[in-house]
Design a protein around this motif. Structure first.
Motif, mmCIF file in Angstrom:
data_model
loop_
_atom_site.group_PDB
_atom_site.id
_atom_site.type_symbol
_atom_site.label_atom_id
_atom_site.label_comp_id
_atom_site.label_asym_id
_atom_site.label_seq_id
_atom_site.Cartn_x
_atom_site.Cartn_y
_atom_site.Cartn_z
ATOM 1 N N PRO A 65 0.796 -1.239 0.000
ATOM 2 C CA PRO A 65 0.000 0.000 0.000
ATOM 3 C C PRO A 65 0.822 1.279 0.000
ATOM 4 C CG PRO A 65 -0.971 -1.597 1.494
ATOM 5 C CD PRO A 65 0.324 -2.190 1.041
ATOM 6 N N ALA A 66 1.881 1.340 0.790
ATOM 7 C CA ALA A 66 2.677 2.572 0.855
ATOM 8 C C ALA A 66 3.343 2.861 -0.487
ATOM 9 C CB ALA A 66 3.730 2.457 1.956
ATOM 10 N N LEU A 67 3.843 1.824 -1.139
ATOM 11 C CA LEU A 67 4.478 2.008 -2.448
ATOM 12 C C LEU A 67 3.434 2.398 -3.485
ATOM 13 C CD1 LEU A 67 6.875 1.881 -4.348
ATOM 14 C CD2 LEU A 67 6.578 -0.614 -4.460
ATOM 15 N N HIS A 68 2.246 1.830 -3.392
ATOM 16 C CA HIS A 68 1.164 2.192 -4.317
ATOM 17 C C HIS A 68 0.839 3.675 -4.206
ATOM 18 C CE1 HIS A 68 -3.031 2.547 -5.725
ATOM 19 N NE2 HIS A 68 -2.737 1.536 -6.533
ATOM 20 N N ARG A 69 0.786 4.194 -2.987
ATOM 21 C CA ARG A 69 0.488 5.618 -2.793
ATOM 22 C C ARG A 69 1.585 6.493 -3.395
ATOM 23 N NH1 ARG A 69 -1.356 3.536 2.229
ATOM 24 N NH2 ARG A 69 0.619 4.043 3.260
ATOM 25 N N ARG A 70 2.840 6.105 -3.227
ATOM 26 C CA ARG A 70 3.951 6.872 -3.811
ATOM 27 C C ARG A 70 3.868 6.896 -5.329
ATOM 28 N NH1 ARG A 70 9.044 3.909 -1.820
ATOM 29 N NH2 ARG A 70 10.083 5.442 -3.175
ATOM 30 N N LEU A 71 3.545 5.770 -5.908
ATOM 31 C CA LEU A 71 3.456 5.681 -7.366
ATOM 32 C C LEU A 71 2.273 6.474 -7.901
ATOM 33 C CD1 LEU A 71 4.319 1.899 -7.600
ATOM 34 C CD2 LEU A 71 5.656 3.717 -8.682
ATOM 35 N N ALA A 73 0.952 9.118 -6.534
ATOM 36 C CA ALA A 73 1.297 10.537 -6.431
ATOM 37 C C ALA A 73 2.241 10.949 -7.552
ATOM 38 C CB ALA A 73 1.931 10.819 -5.073
ATOM 39 N N ALA A 74 3.220 10.102 -7.855
ATOM 40 C CA ALA A 74 4.173 10.409 -8.919
ATOM 41 C C ALA A 74 3.486 10.444 -10.283
ATOM 42 C CB ALA A 74 5.301 9.372 -8.916
ATOM 43 N N TRP A 75 2.509 9.564 -10.499
ATOM 44 C CA TRP A 75 1.735 9.568 -11.749
ATOM 45 C C TRP A 75 1.027 10.914 -11.906
ATOM 46 C CZ3 TRP A 75 -0.277 4.995 -14.749
ATOM 47 C CH2 TRP A 75 -1.205 5.375 -15.712
ATOM 48 N N GLY A 76 0.338 11.356 -10.864
ATOM 49 C CA GLY A 76 -0.408 12.609 -10.936
ATOM 50 C C GLY A 76 0.465 13.821 -11.184
ATOM 51 N N GLU A 77 1.747 13.712 -10.845
ATOM 52 C CA GLU A 77 2.690 14.800 -11.078
ATOM 53 C C GLU A 77 3.452 14.629 -12.390
ATOM 54 O OE1 GLU A 77 5.048 14.651 -7.575
ATOM 55 O OE2 GLU A 77 3.400 15.251 -6.245
ATOM 56 N N GLY A 78 3.087 13.609 -13.160
ATOM 57 C CA GLY A 78 3.708 13.402 -14.467
ATOM 58 C C GLY A 78 5.097 12.804 -14.405
ATOM 59 N N ARG A 79 5.428 12.096 -13.304
ATOM 60 C CA ARG A 79 6.777 11.565 -13.145
ATOM 61 C C ARG A 79 6.882 10.071 -13.370
ATOM 62 N NH1 ARG A 79 7.990 11.843 -8.156
ATOM 63 N NH2 ARG A 79 6.177 12.847 -7.201
ATOM 64 N N THR A 80 5.770 9.387 -13.512
ATOM 65 C CA THR A 80 5.785 7.961 -13.831
ATOM 66 C C THR A 80 4.436 7.568 -14.410
ATOM 67 O OG1 THR A 80 6.234 5.721 -12.980
ATOM 68 C CG2 THR A 80 4.949 7.190 -11.563
ATOM 69 N N LEU A 277 8.519 -7.636 -10.431
ATOM 70 C CA LEU A 277 7.613 -6.497 -10.601
ATOM 71 C C LEU A 277 7.803 -5.500 -9.455
ATOM 72 C CD1 LEU A 277 3.929 -6.722 -11.727
ATOM 73 C CD2 LEU A 277 4.568 -5.219 -9.856
ATOM 74 N N LEU A 278 7.939 -6.016 -8.237
ATOM 75 C CA LEU A 278 8.129 -5.165 -7.067
ATOM 76 C C LEU A 278 9.426 -4.371 -7.172
ATOM 77 C CD1 LEU A 278 6.864 -4.472 -4.322
ATOM 78 C CD2 LEU A 278 8.151 -6.387 -3.349
ATOM 79 N N ARG A 279 10.477 -5.028 -7.627
ATOM 80 C CA ARG A 279 11.776 -4.346 -7.788
ATOM 81 C C ARG A 279 11.676 -3.189 -8.769
ATOM 82 N NH1 ARG A 279 15.034 -5.729 -11.832
ATOM 83 N NH2 ARG A 279 14.074 -7.809 -11.970
ATOM 84 N N ARG A 280 11.001 -3.414 -9.886
ATOM 85 C CA ARG A 280 10.883 -2.347 -10.880
ATOM 86 C C ARG A 280 9.976 -1.221 -10.392
ATOM 87 N NH1 ARG A 280 10.931 -6.922 -14.299
ATOM 88 N NH2 ARG A 280 8.645 -6.985 -14.343
ATOM 89 N N ALA A 281 8.905 -1.567 -9.680
ATOM 90 C CA ALA A 281 8.018 -0.537 -9.144
ATOM 91 C C ALA A 281 8.760 0.338 -8.131
ATOM 92 C CB ALA A 281 6.800 -1.184 -8.494
ATOM 93 N N GLU A 282 9.570 -0.275 -7.293
ATOM 94 C CA GLU A 282 10.347 0.500 -6.321
ATOM 95 C C GLU A 282 11.353 1.403 -7.022
ATOM 96 O OE1 GLU A 282 11.783 -2.775 -3.969
ATOM 97 O OE2 GLU A 282 10.364 -2.329 -2.355
ATOM 98 N N ALA A 283 11.945 0.907 -8.093
ATOM 99 C CA ALA A 283 12.880 1.736 -8.865
ATOM 100 C C ALA A 283 12.152 2.915 -9.494
ATOM 101 C CB ALA A 283 13.561 0.892 -9.943
ATOM 102 N N THR A 291 13.633 12.734 -9.025
ATOM 103 C CA THR A 291 13.371 13.779 -10.030
ATOM 104 C C THR A 291 12.615 14.934 -9.411
ATOM 105 O OG1 THR A 291 13.310 12.117 -11.779
ATOM 106 C CG2 THR A 291 12.323 14.251 -12.265
ATOM 107 N N SER A 292 11.646 14.615 -8.557
ATOM 108 C CA SER A 292 10.843 15.648 -7.923
ATOM 109 C C SER A 292 11.699 16.502 -6.979
ATOM 110 C CB SER A 292 9.693 15.003 -7.151
ATOM 111 O OG SER A 292 8.949 15.962 -6.470
ATOM 112 N N ALA A 293 12.672 15.866 -6.317
ATOM 113 C CA ALA A 293 13.483 16.563 -5.336
ATOM 114 C C ALA A 293 14.607 17.388 -5.956
ATOM 115 C CB ALA A 293 14.071 15.568 -4.333
#
Length: 295
Positions: A65-71, A73-80, A277-283, A291-293
Protein backbone atom coordinates in the motif's frame (compact mmCIF):
# COMPACT_ATOMS: atom_id res chain seq x y z
CA UNK A 1 4.54 -2.67 -52.95
CA UNK A 2 7.44 -1.98 -50.63
CA UNK A 3 8.58 -4.43 -48.00
CA UNK A 4 7.26 -3.59 -44.51
CA UNK A 5 9.71 -1.72 -42.34
CA UNK A 6 10.70 -4.13 -39.58
CA UNK A 7 11.64 -1.53 -36.96
CA UNK A 8 8.34 0.45 -36.93
CA UNK A 9 6.34 -2.75 -37.33
CA UNK A 10 8.12 -4.36 -34.40
CA UNK A 11 7.61 -1.30 -32.24
CA UNK A 12 3.87 -1.25 -32.86
CA UNK A 13 3.55 -4.99 -32.37
CA UNK A 14 5.57 -4.97 -29.15
CA UNK A 15 3.44 -2.24 -27.62
CA UNK A 16 0.18 -3.84 -28.68
CA UNK A 17 1.14 -7.28 -27.44
CA UNK A 18 2.55 -5.89 -24.21
CA UNK A 19 -0.66 -4.01 -23.50
CA UNK A 20 -2.70 -7.12 -24.03
CA UNK A 21 -0.52 -9.34 -21.89
CA UNK A 22 -1.15 -6.85 -19.10
CA UNK A 23 -4.81 -6.25 -19.90
CA UNK A 24 -6.01 -9.84 -20.11
CA UNK A 25 -9.49 -10.96 -21.08
CA UNK A 26 -13.08 -9.79 -21.12
CA UNK A 27 -14.81 -11.39 -18.11
CA UNK A 28 -15.78 -8.28 -16.19
CA UNK A 29 -16.75 -8.19 -12.50
CA UNK A 30 -16.36 -6.33 -9.24
CA UNK A 31 -13.09 -5.75 -7.43
CA UNK A 32 -12.19 -8.24 -4.71
CA UNK A 33 -9.88 -7.94 -1.74
CA UNK A 34 -6.35 -9.34 -1.99
CA UNK A 35 -6.03 -12.99 -1.03
CA UNK A 36 -2.27 -13.20 -0.69
CA UNK A 37 -1.86 -15.45 2.36
CA UNK A 38 0.13 -17.84 0.15
CA UNK A 39 2.36 -17.26 -2.91
CA UNK A 40 0.18 -19.14 -5.40
CA UNK A 41 -2.94 -17.35 -4.13
CA UNK A 42 -1.25 -13.98 -4.59
CA UNK A 43 -0.38 -14.86 -8.18
CA UNK A 44 -3.93 -16.08 -8.78
CA UNK A 45 -5.26 -12.75 -7.46
CA UNK A 46 -3.32 -10.84 -10.11
CA UNK A 47 -4.55 -13.18 -12.85
CA UNK A 48 -8.14 -12.77 -11.61
CA UNK A 49 -7.75 -8.97 -11.68
CA UNK A 50 -6.64 -9.17 -15.29
CA UNK A 51 -9.45 -11.49 -16.28
CA UNK A 52 -11.93 -8.93 -14.90
CA UNK A 53 -10.10 -6.16 -16.77
CA UNK A 54 -9.68 -4.41 -13.43
CA UNK A 55 -6.31 -2.77 -13.99
CA UNK A 56 -6.74 -0.52 -10.98
CA UNK A 57 -7.14 -3.58 -8.75
CA UNK A 58 -4.12 -5.15 -10.40
CA UNK A 59 -2.02 -2.11 -9.52
CA UNK A 60 -3.35 -2.16 -5.97
CA UNK A 61 -2.56 -5.84 -5.44
CA UNK A 62 0.81 -5.79 -7.21
CA UNK A 63 2.66 -3.64 -4.63
CA UNK A 64 2.42 -2.82 -0.91
CA UNK A 65 0.00 0.00 0.00
CA UNK A 66 2.68 2.57 0.86
CA UNK A 67 4.48 2.01 -2.45
CA UNK A 68 1.16 2.19 -4.32
CA UNK A 69 0.49 5.62 -2.79
CA UNK A 70 3.95 6.87 -3.81
CA UNK A 71 3.46 5.68 -7.37
CA UNK A 72 -0.04 7.18 -7.63
CA UNK A 73 1.30 10.54 -6.43
CA UNK A 74 4.17 10.41 -8.92
CA UNK A 75 1.73 9.57 -11.75
CA UNK A 76 -0.41 12.61 -10.94
CA UNK A 77 2.69 14.80 -11.08
CA UNK A 78 3.71 13.40 -14.47
CA UNK A 79 6.78 11.56 -13.15
CA UNK A 80 5.79 7.96 -13.83
CA UNK A 81 3.16 5.87 -15.61
CA UNK A 82 3.53 2.72 -13.53
CA UNK A 83 2.18 0.05 -14.08
CA UNK A 84 2.26 0.97 -17.77
CA UNK A 85 6.04 1.03 -17.37
CA UNK A 86 5.81 -2.77 -17.29
CA UNK A 87 4.97 -2.60 -20.99
CA UNK A 88 7.31 -2.40 -23.97
CA UNK A 89 7.71 1.20 -25.17
CA UNK A 90 5.88 2.57 -22.14
CA UNK A 91 7.16 6.08 -22.95
CA UNK A 92 5.11 5.91 -26.16
CA UNK A 93 1.82 5.07 -24.40
CA UNK A 94 0.42 8.61 -24.45
CA UNK A 95 1.44 9.13 -28.07
CA UNK A 96 -0.11 5.78 -28.97
CA UNK A 97 -3.45 6.86 -27.52
CA UNK A 98 -3.26 10.30 -29.15
CA UNK A 99 -2.59 8.81 -32.57
CA UNK A 100 -5.53 6.42 -32.29
CA UNK A 101 -7.95 8.95 -30.80
CA UNK A 102 -7.38 11.83 -33.19
CA UNK A 103 -10.14 12.61 -35.73
CA UNK A 104 -10.17 10.37 -38.80
CA UNK A 105 -7.30 8.28 -37.45
CA UNK A 106 -8.94 5.22 -39.02
CA UNK A 107 -8.35 6.62 -42.50
CA UNK A 108 -4.69 7.37 -41.82
CA UNK A 109 -4.02 4.01 -40.22
CA UNK A 110 -5.79 2.10 -42.98
CA UNK A 111 -3.84 4.02 -45.62
CA UNK A 112 -0.58 3.16 -43.83
CA UNK A 113 -1.68 -0.46 -43.57
CA UNK A 114 -2.44 -0.67 -47.29
CA UNK A 115 1.00 0.76 -48.13
CA UNK A 116 3.00 -1.51 -45.85
CA UNK A 117 1.10 -4.66 -44.96
CA UNK A 118 -1.92 -5.45 -47.13
CA UNK A 119 -1.24 -8.72 -48.95
CA UNK A 120 2.40 -8.80 -47.80
CA UNK A 121 2.03 -12.21 -46.17
CA UNK A 122 5.48 -13.54 -47.05
CA UNK A 123 7.17 -10.33 -45.88
CA UNK A 124 5.19 -10.35 -42.63
CA UNK A 125 6.21 -13.94 -41.93
CA UNK A 126 9.83 -12.98 -42.48
CA UNK A 127 9.47 -9.94 -40.23
CA UNK A 128 7.91 -12.11 -37.49
CA UNK A 129 10.85 -14.51 -37.66
CA UNK A 130 13.35 -11.65 -37.54
CA UNK A 131 11.51 -10.01 -34.66
CA UNK A 132 11.53 -13.27 -32.72
CA UNK A 133 15.28 -13.71 -33.17
CA UNK A 134 16.08 -10.07 -32.36
CA UNK A 135 13.87 -9.99 -29.28
CA UNK A 136 15.19 -13.30 -27.99
CA UNK A 137 18.74 -11.97 -28.26
CA UNK A 138 17.70 -8.78 -26.46
CA UNK A 139 16.11 -10.75 -23.62
CA UNK A 140 19.23 -12.89 -23.28
CA UNK A 141 21.50 -9.85 -22.99
CA UNK A 142 19.28 -7.44 -21.02
CA UNK A 143 20.93 -7.11 -17.61
CA UNK A 144 17.81 -5.83 -15.82
CA UNK A 145 16.00 -9.18 -16.19
CA UNK A 146 16.32 -11.93 -13.59
CA UNK A 147 17.06 -15.46 -14.83
CA UNK A 148 13.46 -16.45 -14.12
CA UNK A 149 12.20 -13.53 -16.24
CA UNK A 150 14.68 -14.33 -18.98
CA UNK A 151 13.48 -17.92 -19.28
CA UNK A 152 9.81 -16.89 -19.22
CA UNK A 153 10.24 -14.11 -21.79
CA UNK A 154 12.17 -16.32 -24.19
CA UNK A 155 9.26 -18.74 -24.22
CA UNK A 156 6.79 -15.88 -24.77
CA UNK A 157 8.86 -14.48 -27.63
CA UNK A 158 9.03 -17.87 -29.34
CA UNK A 159 5.26 -18.37 -29.04
CA UNK A 160 4.46 -14.88 -30.38
CA UNK A 161 6.93 -15.24 -33.24
CA UNK A 162 5.27 -18.49 -34.30
CA UNK A 163 1.89 -16.79 -34.08
CA UNK A 164 3.10 -13.91 -36.25
CA UNK A 165 4.34 -16.33 -38.87
CA UNK A 166 0.89 -17.83 -39.39
CA UNK A 167 -1.56 -15.09 -38.37
CA UNK A 168 -3.56 -13.43 -41.20
CA UNK A 169 -1.92 -10.04 -40.60
CA UNK A 170 -1.93 -9.23 -44.32
CA UNK A 171 -5.71 -9.69 -44.63
CA UNK A 172 -6.97 -6.26 -45.69
CA UNK A 173 -10.62 -7.11 -44.98
CA UNK A 174 -9.81 -7.93 -41.36
CA UNK A 175 -7.83 -4.72 -41.02
CA UNK A 176 -10.78 -2.68 -42.30
CA UNK A 177 -12.92 -4.21 -39.57
CA UNK A 178 -10.34 -4.06 -36.78
CA UNK A 179 -8.68 -0.65 -37.03
CA UNK A 180 -11.88 1.44 -36.63
CA UNK A 181 -12.81 -0.60 -33.53
CA UNK A 182 -9.49 0.17 -31.85
CA UNK A 183 -9.68 3.85 -32.80
CA UNK A 184 -13.18 4.21 -31.37
CA UNK A 185 -12.11 2.49 -28.15
CA UNK A 186 -9.17 4.88 -27.82
CA UNK A 187 -11.44 7.92 -28.21
CA UNK A 188 -13.82 6.50 -25.60
CA UNK A 189 -11.07 6.56 -22.94
CA UNK A 190 -10.96 10.36 -23.00
CA UNK A 191 -7.18 10.06 -22.50
CA UNK A 192 -6.06 10.92 -26.02
CA UNK A 193 -4.58 14.34 -25.21
CA UNK A 194 -0.94 15.24 -24.50
CA UNK A 195 -1.44 15.15 -20.72
CA UNK A 196 -4.56 13.02 -20.56
CA UNK A 197 -3.04 10.25 -18.44
CA UNK A 198 -1.49 12.67 -15.94
CA UNK A 199 -4.66 14.70 -15.49
CA UNK A 200 -6.83 11.63 -14.98
CA UNK A 201 -4.45 10.15 -12.41
CA UNK A 202 -3.43 6.54 -12.01
CA UNK A 203 -6.70 5.13 -10.64
CA UNK A 204 -9.01 6.78 -13.18
CA UNK A 205 -6.64 6.22 -16.10
CA UNK A 206 -6.39 2.50 -15.42
CA UNK A 207 -10.16 2.25 -15.10
CA UNK A 208 -10.67 4.05 -18.42
CA UNK A 209 -8.03 1.93 -20.15
CA UNK A 210 -9.76 -1.32 -19.22
CA UNK A 211 -12.40 -1.25 -22.00
CA UNK A 212 -9.76 -0.07 -24.51
CA UNK A 213 -7.62 -3.13 -23.74
CA UNK A 214 -10.70 -5.35 -23.97
CA UNK A 215 -11.23 -4.15 -27.53
CA UNK A 216 -7.58 -4.75 -28.40
CA UNK A 217 -7.85 -8.25 -26.95
CA UNK A 218 -10.92 -9.02 -29.01
CA UNK A 219 -9.25 -7.78 -32.16
CA UNK A 220 -6.22 -10.00 -31.57
CA UNK A 221 -8.48 -12.96 -30.75
CA UNK A 222 -9.86 -12.62 -34.29
CA UNK A 223 -6.27 -13.05 -35.47
CA UNK A 224 -5.76 -16.20 -33.40
CA UNK A 225 -4.18 -14.67 -30.29
CA UNK A 226 -6.67 -15.31 -27.49
CA UNK A 227 -5.42 -13.86 -24.19
CA UNK A 228 -8.68 -14.59 -22.38
CA UNK A 229 -8.24 -18.30 -23.12
CA UNK A 230 -4.60 -18.05 -22.06
CA UNK A 231 -5.41 -16.54 -18.66
CA UNK A 232 -8.44 -18.75 -18.15
CA UNK A 233 -6.38 -21.90 -18.68
CA UNK A 234 -3.41 -20.86 -16.57
CA UNK A 235 -2.33 -23.36 -13.92
CA UNK A 236 -0.60 -21.87 -10.88
CA UNK A 237 1.19 -23.93 -8.26
CA UNK A 238 3.79 -23.49 -5.55
CA UNK A 239 7.17 -24.88 -6.61
CA UNK A 240 9.03 -24.13 -3.39
CA UNK A 241 9.00 -21.80 -0.41
CA UNK A 242 11.78 -20.85 1.98
CA UNK A 243 10.74 -18.39 4.66
CA UNK A 244 9.70 -15.14 2.99
CA UNK A 245 10.71 -16.15 -0.54
CA UNK A 246 9.08 -18.57 -2.96
CA UNK A 247 8.96 -19.77 -6.53
CA UNK A 248 5.60 -20.20 -8.22
CA UNK A 249 5.10 -22.27 -11.37
CA UNK A 250 2.96 -20.95 -14.23
CA UNK A 251 1.75 -23.35 -16.92
CA UNK A 252 -0.38 -22.06 -19.76
CA UNK A 253 -0.84 -22.04 -23.51
CA UNK A 254 -0.25 -18.96 -25.67
CA UNK A 255 -1.08 -19.05 -29.38
CA UNK A 256 -1.05 -22.84 -29.29
CA UNK A 257 2.37 -23.03 -27.63
CA UNK A 258 2.82 -24.43 -24.09
CA UNK A 259 4.59 -22.14 -21.60
CA UNK A 260 6.11 -23.51 -18.40
CA UNK A 261 7.81 -20.87 -16.24
CA UNK A 262 8.78 -20.04 -12.69
CA UNK A 263 8.26 -16.62 -11.11
CA UNK A 264 9.93 -15.36 -7.95
CA UNK A 265 7.80 -14.06 -5.08
CA UNK A 266 8.50 -12.51 -1.69
CA UNK A 267 6.50 -11.78 1.44
CA UNK A 268 6.21 -8.30 2.93
CA UNK A 269 4.02 -7.48 5.90
CA UNK A 270 2.21 -10.79 5.54
CA UNK A 271 1.43 -10.43 1.82
CA UNK A 272 3.13 -11.97 -1.20
CA UNK A 273 4.29 -10.03 -4.26
CA UNK A 274 6.07 -10.76 -7.55
CA UNK A 275 9.71 -9.97 -6.81
CA UNK A 276 10.70 -8.69 -10.24
CA UNK A 277 7.61 -6.50 -10.60
CA UNK A 278 8.13 -5.17 -7.07
CA UNK A 279 11.78 -4.35 -7.79
CA UNK A 280 10.88 -2.35 -10.88
CA UNK A 281 8.02 -0.54 -9.14
CA UNK A 282 10.35 0.50 -6.32
CA UNK A 283 12.88 1.74 -8.86
CA UNK A 284 10.13 3.75 -10.58
CA UNK A 285 9.10 5.35 -7.29
CA UNK A 286 12.72 6.09 -6.35
CA UNK A 287 13.54 7.71 -9.69
CA UNK A 288 10.28 9.68 -9.61
CA UNK A 289 10.99 10.94 -6.10
CA UNK A 290 14.58 11.86 -6.98
CA UNK A 291 13.37 13.78 -10.03
CA UNK A 292 10.84 15.65 -7.92
CA UNK A 293 13.48 16.56 -5.34
CA UNK A 294 16.04 17.78 -7.88
CA UNK A 295 16.46 21.60 -8.03
Amino acid sequence: MSKPSIRPACARAALLLGLLVLAGGCDRGSRTQATSAAPAQAMQQLVDDLRRDDLAAYAEHAVPPALHRRLAAAWGEGRTLWPLTELPLDHKAQGFLIALAEPRSEEKLLAAYRRQFAGANAEIRTAATTLGLFTSQYVTKEASYSEAERDHYRQLVAALARWGQRAPLGDAARARRSIPQVALAARATGLGTPDGLRKAGMEHSLRRLGPFFVRLERVLAAYGLDFDATLGGMRISLAEQTGDTARVRLQYTLAGQPIDALVLMERRDGRWYLSDLLRRAEAEATVANATSAAP
